[in-house]
Structures are given as structure tokens and as C-alpha cells.
Design a protein around this motif. Structure first.
Motif, PDB file in Angstrom:
ATOM      1  N   ALA A   7      75.781  33.746  56.761  1.00  0.00           N
ATOM      2  CA  ALA A   7      76.366  35.050  57.077  1.00  0.00           C
ATOM      3  C   ALA A   7      77.712  34.818  57.753  1.00  0.00           C
ATOM      4  O   ALA A   7      77.817  34.006  58.670  1.00  0.00           O
ATOM      5  CB  ALA A   7      75.438  35.832  57.992  1.00  0.00           C
ATOM      6  N   LEU A   8      78.720  35.518  57.268  1.00  0.00           N
ATOM      7  CA  LEU A   8      80.060  35.373  57.828  1.00  0.00           C
ATOM      8  C   LEU A   8      80.287  36.409  58.922  1.00  0.00           C
ATOM      9  O   LEU A   8      80.170  37.608  58.686  1.00  0.00           O
ATOM     10  CB  LEU A   8      81.115  35.540  56.737  1.00  0.00           C
ATOM     11  N   HIS A   9      80.609  35.944  60.103  1.00  0.00           N
ATOM     12  CA  HIS A   9      80.999  36.776  61.245  1.00  0.00           C
ATOM     13  C   HIS A   9      79.887  37.672  61.783  1.00  0.00           C
ATOM     14  O   HIS A   9      80.159  38.674  62.419  1.00  0.00           O
ATOM     15  CB  HIS A   9      82.230  37.618  60.914  1.00  0.00           C
ATOM     16  N   PHE A  10      78.626  37.348  61.490  1.00  0.00           N
ATOM     17  CA  PHE A  10      77.491  38.039  62.088  1.00  0.00           C
ATOM     18  C   PHE A  10      76.255  37.172  61.875  1.00  0.00           C
ATOM     19  O   PHE A  10      76.300  36.177  61.165  1.00  0.00           O
ATOM     20  CB  PHE A  10      77.289  39.436  61.489  1.00  0.00           C
ATOM     21  N   SER A  11      75.155  37.544  62.510  1.00  0.00           N
ATOM     22  CA  SER A  11      73.900  36.807  62.355  1.00  0.00           C
ATOM     23  C   SER A  11      72.936  37.615  61.508  1.00  0.00           C
ATOM     24  O   SER A  11      72.662  38.777  61.813  1.00  0.00           O
ATOM     25  CB  SER A  11      73.266  36.545  63.725  1.00  0.00           C
ATOM     26  N   ALA A  12      72.441  37.007  60.459  1.00  0.00           N
ATOM     27  CA  ALA A  12      71.461  37.668  59.598  1.00  0.00           C
ATOM     28  C   ALA A  12      70.100  37.611  60.279  1.00  0.00           C
ATOM     29  O   ALA A  12      69.737  36.591  60.871  1.00  0.00           O
ATOM     30  CB  ALA A  12      71.397  36.974  58.248  1.00  0.00           C
ATOM     31  N   ASN A  13      69.354  38.707  60.207  1.00  0.00           N
ATOM     32  CA  ASN A  13      68.026  38.694  60.822  1.00  0.00           C
ATOM     33  C   ASN A  13      67.010  38.071  59.869  1.00  0.00           C
ATOM     34  O   ASN A  13      67.274  37.869  58.690  1.00  0.00           O
ATOM     35  CB  ASN A  13      67.610  40.097  61.295  1.00  0.00           C
ATOM     36  N   GLU A  14      65.834  37.790  60.408  1.00  0.00           N
ATOM     37  CA  GLU A  14      64.815  37.081  59.635  1.00  0.00           C
ATOM     38  C   GLU A  14      64.339  37.869  58.421  1.00  0.00           C
ATOM     39  O   GLU A  14      64.048  37.285  57.377  1.00  0.00           O
ATOM     40  CB  GLU A  14      63.622  36.758  60.537  1.00  0.00           C
ATOM     41  N   SER A  15      64.248  39.180  58.547  1.00  0.00           N
ATOM     42  CA  SER A  15      63.768  39.975  57.414  1.00  0.00           C
ATOM     43  C   SER A  15      64.771  39.947  56.260  1.00  0.00           C
ATOM     44  O   SER A  15      64.370  39.930  55.087  1.00  0.00           O
ATOM     45  CB  SER A  15      63.481  41.415  57.836  1.00  0.00           C
ATOM     46  N   GLN A  16      66.068  39.924  56.566  1.00  0.00           N
ATOM     47  CA  GLN A  16      67.082  39.832  55.517  1.00  0.00           C
ATOM     48  C   GLN A  16      66.991  38.489  54.811  1.00  0.00           C
ATOM     49  O   GLN A  16      67.045  38.424  53.578  1.00  0.00           O
ATOM     50  CB  GLN A  16      68.486  40.021  56.098  1.00  0.00           C
ATOM     51  N   VAL A  17      66.853  37.428  55.568  1.00  0.00           N
ATOM     52  CA  VAL A  17      66.760  36.082  54.986  1.00  0.00           C
ATOM     53  C   VAL A  17      65.490  35.955  54.147  1.00  0.00           C
ATOM     54  O   VAL A  17      65.513  35.393  53.044  1.00  0.00           O
ATOM     55  CB  VAL A  17      66.823  35.003  56.092  1.00  0.00           C
ATOM     56  N   PHE A  19      63.896  38.375  52.596  1.00  0.00           N
ATOM     57  CA  PHE A  19      64.102  39.184  51.392  1.00  0.00           C
ATOM     58  C   PHE A  19      64.961  38.427  50.386  1.00  0.00           C
ATOM     59  O   PHE A  19      64.655  38.395  49.193  1.00  0.00           O
ATOM     60  CB  PHE A  19      64.754  40.522  51.768  1.00  0.00           C
ATOM     61  N   ILE A  20      66.030  37.806  50.862  1.00  0.00           N
ATOM     62  CA  ILE A  20      66.913  37.029  49.990  1.00  0.00           C
ATOM     63  C   ILE A  20      66.159  35.868  49.360  1.00  0.00           C
ATOM     64  O   ILE A  20      66.246  35.641  48.157  1.00  0.00           O
ATOM     65  CB  ILE A  20      68.154  36.546  50.768  1.00  0.00           C
ATOM     66  N   ASN A  21      65.402  35.131  50.171  1.00  0.00           N
ATOM     67  CA  ASN A  21      64.630  33.999  49.639  1.00  0.00           C
ATOM     68  C   ASN A  21      63.636  34.448  48.576  1.00  0.00           C
ATOM     69  O   ASN A  21      63.478  33.792  47.548  1.00  0.00           O
ATOM     70  CB  ASN A  21      63.904  33.271  50.767  1.00  0.00           C
ATOM     71  N   LYS A  22      62.975  35.585  48.812  1.00  0.00           N
ATOM     72  CA  LYS A  22      61.995  36.106  47.854  1.00  0.00           C
ATOM     73  C   LYS A  22      62.670  36.464  46.533  1.00  0.00           C
ATOM     74  O   LYS A  22      62.188  36.089  45.461  1.00  0.00           O
ATOM     75  CB  LYS A  22      61.319  37.337  48.450  1.00  0.00           C
ATOM     76  N   LYS A  23      63.787  37.165  46.587  1.00  0.00           N
ATOM     77  CA  LYS A  23      64.479  37.606  45.373  1.00  0.00           C
ATOM     78  C   LYS A  23      65.094  36.439  44.604  1.00  0.00           C
ATOM     79  O   LYS A  23      64.956  36.342  43.390  1.00  0.00           O
ATOM     80  CB  LYS A  23      65.582  38.611  45.716  1.00  0.00           C
ATOM     81  N   VAL A  24      65.792  35.558  45.310  1.00  0.00           N
ATOM     82  CA  VAL A  24      66.508  34.463  44.652  1.00  0.00           C
ATOM     83  C   VAL A  24      65.541  33.428  44.084  1.00  0.00           C
ATOM     84  O   VAL A  24      65.797  32.846  43.029  1.00  0.00           O
ATOM     85  CB  VAL A  24      67.534  33.829  45.610  1.00  0.00           C
ATOM     86  N   SER A  25      64.408  33.211  44.737  1.00  0.00           N
ATOM     87  CA  SER A  25      63.456  32.218  44.239  1.00  0.00           C
ATOM     88  C   SER A  25      62.910  32.600  42.865  1.00  0.00           C
ATOM     89  O   SER A  25      62.502  31.739  42.092  1.00  0.00           O
ATOM     90  CB  SER A  25      62.315  32.022  45.229  1.00  0.00           C
ATOM     91  N   ARG A  26      62.931  33.880  42.515  1.00  0.00           N
ATOM     92  CA  ARG A  26      62.476  34.322  41.195  1.00  0.00           C
ATOM     93  C   ARG A  26      63.381  33.826  40.074  1.00  0.00           C
ATOM     94  O   ARG A  26      62.980  33.789  38.918  1.00  0.00           O
ATOM     95  CB  ARG A  26      62.401  35.841  41.153  1.00  0.00           C
TER      96      ARG A  26
END
Length: 90
Positions: A7-17, A19-26
Motif C-alpha cells: 500500500a502506498l502512503h497508507f496501511s492496508a488493514n487485514e480484511s483488505q489484504v 480479500f485481495i489474497n482470496k481473489k488473486v489466488s483464484r
């Protein structure tokens, strides 16, 4: 598939990460069995949230009002791109 989220210039929360891992792993099933890494870069751009997704040299950028919408759009576009690439090779 190794998935790197930054994440650029902010901290991503655990739920966002998560969600991203779930979607991209597909997308792993569309990458010809190669051992590849996916890189997701999250950034804020005025009111929009921007996602840059890179897999096997393919780059997709999408913006939306939420990160979830942006990652969904980016994953869908990357899936289409990977499927087209796979069909060309056959």
C-alpha cells in the motif's frame, strides 16, 4: 502462487489484504502451472482507490470507489487476459 500486497502512503488493514489474497489466488489456475508471483499495489488517488495487479509480466490497473470493487475489476480483467494468452499458445 506468491502474492505480495503493498500500500502506498497508507496501511492496508487485514480484511483488505485477506480479500485481495482470496481473489488473486483464484487466478492461479489460469497461469499454465507456472510458479509465478502476483504483485498488488494499492494507492489512493483523490477520491478513487487504485489497484495495480501484475502477474507473469501482465499488468492491469483499475480504479473504483472502494478497494474491493477495484480488485474485483482487476482480477476479472486479468483472468480474461490470461485466458486469451493461454488460448493463443494452443
Amino acid at each position: 502462487m506468491e502474492i505480495r500486497v503493498s500500500a502506498l502512503h497508507f496501511s492496508a488493514n487485514e480484511s483488505q489484504v485477506a480479500f485481495i489474497n482470496k481473489k488473486v489466488s483464484r487466478l492461479e489456475k489460469f497461469v499454465n502451472g507456472e510458479d509465478v508471483a502476483a504483485e498488488v499495489i494499492m494507492s489512493l488517488q483523490n477520491e478513487d482507490k487504485k489497484i495495480k495487479l501484475t502477474i507473469a509480466g501482465n499488468i492491469i490497473e483499475r480504479s473504483a470507489s472502494t478497494f474491493e470493487d477495484a480488485i474485483t475489476a482487476a482480477v476479472d480483467a486479468m483472468k480474461e487476459k490470461l485466458v486469451r494468452e493461454k488460448e493463443k499458445k494452443c
